[in-house]
Enzyme design. Structure first.
Site, short mmCIF file in Angstrom:
data_model
loop_
_atom_site.label_atom_id
_atom_site.label_comp_id
_atom_site.label_asym_id
_atom_site.label_seq_id
_atom_site.Cartn_x
_atom_site.Cartn_y
_atom_site.Cartn_z
CG HIS A 66 -2.03 -0.98 1.16
ND1 HIS A 66 -3.07 -1.01 2.05
CD2 HIS A 66 -2.24 -1.99 0.27
CE1 HIS A 66 -3.90 -1.99 1.72
NE2 HIS A 66 -3.43 -2.60 0.66
CD GLU A 68 -1.90 4.18 3.27
OE1 GLU A 68 -1.60 3.53 2.25
OE2 GLU A 68 -3.04 4.22 3.74
CB CYS A 96 -6.49 -0.38 5.03
SG CYS A 96 -4.80 -1.01 5.06
CB CYS A 99 -1.95 1.72 6.24
SG CYS A 99 -1.46 0.91 4.69
ZN LIG Z 1 -3.39 0.24 3.68
#
Ligand SMILES: [Zn+2]
Length: 169
Positions: A66, A68, A96, A99
């Site tokens: 992801h 991040e 999410c 993260c």
């Molecule tokens: Zn994430």
């Protein structure tokens, strides 16, 4: 005087939040060009970017890739510490659960995000993991920065995917 000074500093902060969110949006555009869900992130320390990331789990076959996470990894390498003290994370979409966990581990000072993620957001929307009362580390959170543009990017991506799906049928 004090109140005026505080207003000016808040105004300056929101202007710089938009400036750095533009950089996160640039990363989201990179994700889009790779055919990924367009989410981008940057880590900022002392007025400069120390980590960048664009969402890329599909192209790397990596469920953890992801925006991040990639930005946090790059920042850790750049400042030579897994604790990203005095660092702020800008991301185009609400993080999410994975993260949010990484943000806590990294001891990020401020999280600034654009659009809410009603289905998977772990700050306000689906879960409230960040700043959970049982966690020691508190992250200052600002949301809604350039939210319309951040949201539009993701929505148009899914709209396009759906219409491609229609064409396949
Ligand atoms: Zn994430």
């Amino acid at each position: 005087m004090l109140i005026a000074g505080r207003c000016i500093s808040l105004f300056a902060m929101s202007l710089s939040d938009e400036f750095w969110m533009e950089e996160a949006l640039r990363e989201a555009q990179r994700a889009l060009a790779l055919g990924e869900v367009p989410v981008g992130a940057v880590v900022v320390s002392e007025g400069r970017i120390v980590g960048r990331g664009c969402n890329r789990p599909l192209s790397t076959n990596d469920p953890t890739a992801h925006a991040e996470i990639l930005a946090l990894r790059e920042a850790g390498t750049a400042i030579d510490n897994y604790r990203l003290l005095d660092c702020d994370l800008y991301v185009t979409v609400e993080p999410c659960p994975m993260c949010a966990g990484a943000i806590t581990h990294a001891r990020i000072r401020r999280l600034i995000y654009g659009a809410e993620d009603a289905k998977a957001g772990a700050v306000h929307s689906m879960l409230q993991l960040l700043n959970h009362p049982k966690l020691n580390h508190k992250v200052e959170v600002s949301s809604g920065v350039l939210a319309a543009r951040c949201m539009h990017l993701v929505q148009s991506f899914f709209r396009e995917r759906r219409s491609e799906g229609d064409n396949d049928r």
